[in-house]
Write a protein that holds these residues in place. Structure first.
Motif, PDB file in Angstrom:
ATOM      1  N   GLU A 154       0.832  -1.202   0.000  1.00  0.00           N
ATOM      2  CA  GLU A 154       0.000   0.000   0.000  1.00  0.00           C
ATOM      3  C   GLU A 154       0.860   1.243   0.000  1.00  0.00           C
ATOM      4  O   GLU A 154       1.950   1.268   0.591  1.00  0.00           O
ATOM      5  CB  GLU A 154      -0.917   0.017   1.231  1.00  0.00           C
ATOM      6  N   VAL A 198      -6.748   4.875  -7.008  1.00  0.00           N
ATOM      7  CA  VAL A 198      -8.022   5.160  -6.334  1.00  0.00           C
ATOM      8  C   VAL A 198      -7.780   5.425  -4.850  1.00  0.00           C
ATOM      9  O   VAL A 198      -7.178   4.593  -4.156  1.00  0.00           O
ATOM     10  CB  VAL A 198      -9.013   3.995  -6.490  1.00  0.00           C
ATOM     11  N   SER A 199      -8.237   6.558  -4.381  1.00  0.00           N
ATOM     12  CA  SER A 199      -8.175   6.859  -2.953  1.00  0.00           C
ATOM     13  C   SER A 199      -9.139   5.950  -2.201  1.00  0.00           C
ATOM     14  O   SER A 199     -10.343   5.964  -2.460  1.00  0.00           O
ATOM     15  CB  SER A 199      -8.535   8.326  -2.693  1.00  0.00           C
ATOM     16  N   VAL A 200      -8.619   5.167  -1.283  1.00  0.00           N
ATOM     17  CA  VAL A 200      -9.465   4.272  -0.505  1.00  0.00           C
ATOM     18  C   VAL A 200     -10.473   5.079   0.306  1.00  0.00           C
ATOM     19  O   VAL A 200     -11.657   4.729   0.398  1.00  0.00           O
ATOM     20  CB  VAL A 200      -8.602   3.382   0.418  1.00  0.00           C
ATOM     21  N   SER A 221     -13.258   6.460  -1.903  1.00  0.00           N
ATOM     22  CA  SER A 221     -14.144   5.388  -2.367  1.00  0.00           C
ATOM     23  C   SER A 221     -15.108   4.986  -1.255  1.00  0.00           C
ATOM     24  O   SER A 221     -16.284   4.701  -1.522  1.00  0.00           O
ATOM     25  CB  SER A 221     -13.331   4.184  -2.836  1.00  0.00           C
ATOM     26  N   ARG A 222     -14.655   4.998  -0.011  1.00  0.00           N
ATOM     27  CA  ARG A 222     -15.538   4.648   1.111  1.00  0.00           C
ATOM     28  C   ARG A 222     -16.561   5.744   1.379  1.00  0.00           C
ATOM     29  O   ARG A 222     -17.694   5.453   1.784  1.00  0.00           O
ATOM     30  CB  ARG A 222     -14.702   4.348   2.357  1.00  0.00           C
ATOM     31  N   GLU A 247     -10.295  -4.851  -1.177  1.00  0.00           N
ATOM     32  CA  GLU A 247      -9.247  -3.975  -0.648  1.00  0.00           C
ATOM     33  C   GLU A 247      -9.843  -2.623  -0.262  1.00  0.00           C
ATOM     34  O   GLU A 247      -9.511  -2.054   0.779  1.00  0.00           O
ATOM     35  CB  GLU A 247      -8.146  -3.767  -1.691  1.00  0.00           C
ATOM     36  N   TYR A 248     -10.713  -2.109  -1.107  1.00  0.00           N
ATOM     37  CA  TYR A 248     -11.303  -0.782  -0.880  1.00  0.00           C
ATOM     38  C   TYR A 248     -12.383  -0.831   0.186  1.00  0.00           C
ATOM     39  O   TYR A 248     -12.594   0.133   0.919  1.00  0.00           O
ATOM     40  CB  TYR A 248     -11.870  -0.236  -2.194  1.00  0.00           C
ATOM     41  N   VAL A 252     -15.861   2.815  -6.467  1.00  0.00           N
ATOM     42  CA  VAL A 252     -14.415   2.683  -6.622  1.00  0.00           C
ATOM     43  C   VAL A 252     -13.973   3.161  -8.002  1.00  0.00           C
ATOM     44  O   VAL A 252     -12.973   3.874  -8.137  1.00  0.00           O
ATOM     45  CB  VAL A 252     -13.976   1.218  -6.397  1.00  0.00           C
TER      46      VAL A 252
END
Length: 503
Positions: free
Chosen positions: A208, A268-270, A273-274, A254-255, A445
């Motif tokens: 990561e 992609v910014s985790v 995305s959340r 993962e996300y 995502v």
């Protein structure tokens, strides 16, 4: 799921490896290991436990060198013996150490083939050791005293042809540098970065991006699916796509859950995305329950917090922190065995009664796997005085096991397997239950990187994109992954770990 690190530097890297593994501790809390190379000699320390417990001052002093790899793991199929901890190493050719994140779906076939044709013995049940031996054999086949970058890329090409599944790899070859590569689908993440020092440039490969940024490395880019990177001892970087067919289909879980929110995976910014998952979930609640009576939205700490915040915002209701987390208890999803998971929930969370009393509460979790944890959390909310307890998942129903490195339970242990949403709600004790729609999750995502055309969503839709996964494979996997099988395999862990060389 595991975390991997590889570092090539101009100065000693034992402390940097340690710090990087600590940053990735969320990816595995069962075991940790580091291997460095100094003046042609490997130095290894690995054992069960957290990073802080495995490495003491006496170990760090022995881990000399400017190049090394590290690993944190949680137990997958089989036992959690310390013999399964990574990295693994072989003496020939050159001396190779390897760590990997993921799973080979044809590991048993490769193991049998290697014994028949190459007389190679595999000492553990870890597919990482199998992958290492494949890599070593193919490198030996090059027959080069001083291999060039093209020889390493040929090796990786043959490894990708032989090894099916989802995986990301870091390897250290004595005298020749650091190697990293991803499977042709890019299911498991791998990124590399660089930092400038007075002694010269230094490089890191990591699962990561947060491991890079936390230690002052500037992320360069993600390793592409089917791509290999070679960082030579003098700091030269060579990369090449090593497969004729590749397509980026990263694991969407993962996300949802595994990655830290401050990571960026495949562009992609985790965290963002959340947030979008929370918005999509709120939109679903509004569509299906326009006259809702939700008083407050609360996350199940920690990974669902961004989704819960955004859900509260879009529903126009209060956001509150109703549970306090004991940060000294590990992630229950990662813990082996149902008994440990049940025991840990109430040790891990405590309800703030003032936030629950007399209220209609919407609890938000990142996902629902077995249903054990959320059942106990709903009970805790009622005991704290909640009037009604509603539950929502930022991910769709988990109905299928994962075969690419996440130790999902067998199908019959998944609460959503063979059940409707109302049946699940009744089983976990929720007054209402909402799941994310799969297309909404994908869009949440994909917005961060529209070039990603497809994701590995097998746990939700049962479509396995790599590794020729069939019913026979899933049945064999179920036999090794069930809680009963793990309990049986963990009863005998008395054999001395011959790999624990710096204990």
């Amino acid at each position: 799921m595991c975390g991997i690190i590889g570092i090539s530097a101009a100065s000693p890297i034992n402390q940097v490896l340690y710090d990087a593994l600590t940053v990735l501790q969320h990816r595995g809390q069962d075991a940790a290991g580091m291997m460095t190379c100094h003046e042609g000699r490997f130095h290894l320390r690995k054992d069960n436990g957290l990073v802080r417990d495995v490495f003491h001052t006496r170990h760090m002093k022995l881990l000399k060198g400017n190049i090394g790899i590290g690993h944190v793991r949680y137990p997958t199929a089989g036992s959690s013996s310390s013999a399964e901890a990574q990295p693994f190493f072989v003496n020939s050719p050159y001396g190779i150490a390897l760590a990997h994140n993921g799973n080979l779906t044809n590991a048993q076939d490769i193991k049998e083939e290697m014994y028949r044709t190459q007389l190679r013995h595999i000492n553990t049940s870890s597919d990482s050791e199998i992958l290492l031996n494949v890599f070593a054999h193919e490198l030996h086949e090059q027959g080069q005293l001083q291999p060039k970058p093209e020889h390493f890329f040929t090796v990786v090409s043959r490894v990708l042809q032989r090894c099916q599944g989802g995986y990301a790899v870091v390897a250290m070859v004595n005298g020749h540098g650091l190697v990293g590569f991803r499977d042709p689908h890019g299911i498991r993440p791998l990124i590399y970065g660089r930092r400038e020092t007075p002694e010269g440039p230094e490089f890191m490969l990591a699962s990561e991006s947060v491991a890079l940024s936390a230690l002052g490395f500037e992320p360069v880019r993600d390793i592409l699916p089917g791509e290999a990177i070679l960082i030579s001892p003098d700091g030269e970087v060579h990369t090449q796509i090593c497969t004729e067919t590749s397509q980026l289909t990263p694991c969407i879980f993962e996300y949802v859950y595994f990655a830290r929110p401050d990571s960026i995976i495949d562009g992609v910014s985790v965290y963002k995305s959340r947030l979008r998952m929370g918005q999509k979930l709120a939109e679903k609640v509004q569509r299906e329950w326009a006259d809702h009576d939700i008083d407050v939205v609360m996350p199940i700490p920690d990974s669902s917090r961004p989704a819960a915040m955004e859900m509260a915002k879009y529903l126009g209701v209060n956001y509150r922190e109703g549970f306090v987390k004991n940060r000294y208890i590990g992630r229950t999803f990662i813990m082996p065995g149902q008994t440990e998971r049940k025991k840990s929930v109430k040790q891990k969370l405590n309800a703030i009664a003032l936030e629950f009393k007399g209220k209609n509460v919407m609890l938000v979790d990142d996902s629902i796997v077995r249903g054990t944890t959320c059942t106990q959390i709903i009970e805790m909310a009622r005991e704290a005085g909640a009037k009604n307890v509603y539950f929502s998942s930022a991910a769709p129903e988990v109905r299928h096991p994962n075969v690419y490195g996440i130790d999902m339970p067998v199908a019959h242990e998944l609460v959503a397997h063979g059940r409707t949403v109302p049946e699940i709600a009744e089983l976990i004790g929720a007054d209402k239950l909402f799941y994310q729609e799969l297309h909404d999750l994908v869009e949440s995502v994909q917005v961060g990187n529209p070039t990603i055309q497809e994701f590995d969503c097998a746990v939700f839709d049962g479509k396995y994109l790599a590794g020729n996964v069939d019913e026979d494979y899933l049945n064999k996997l179920a036999m090794s992954r069930s809680d009963a099988a793990k309990t049986a395999s963990s009863k005998d862990d008395s054999v001395i770990d011959v790999y624990n060389q710096t204990a």
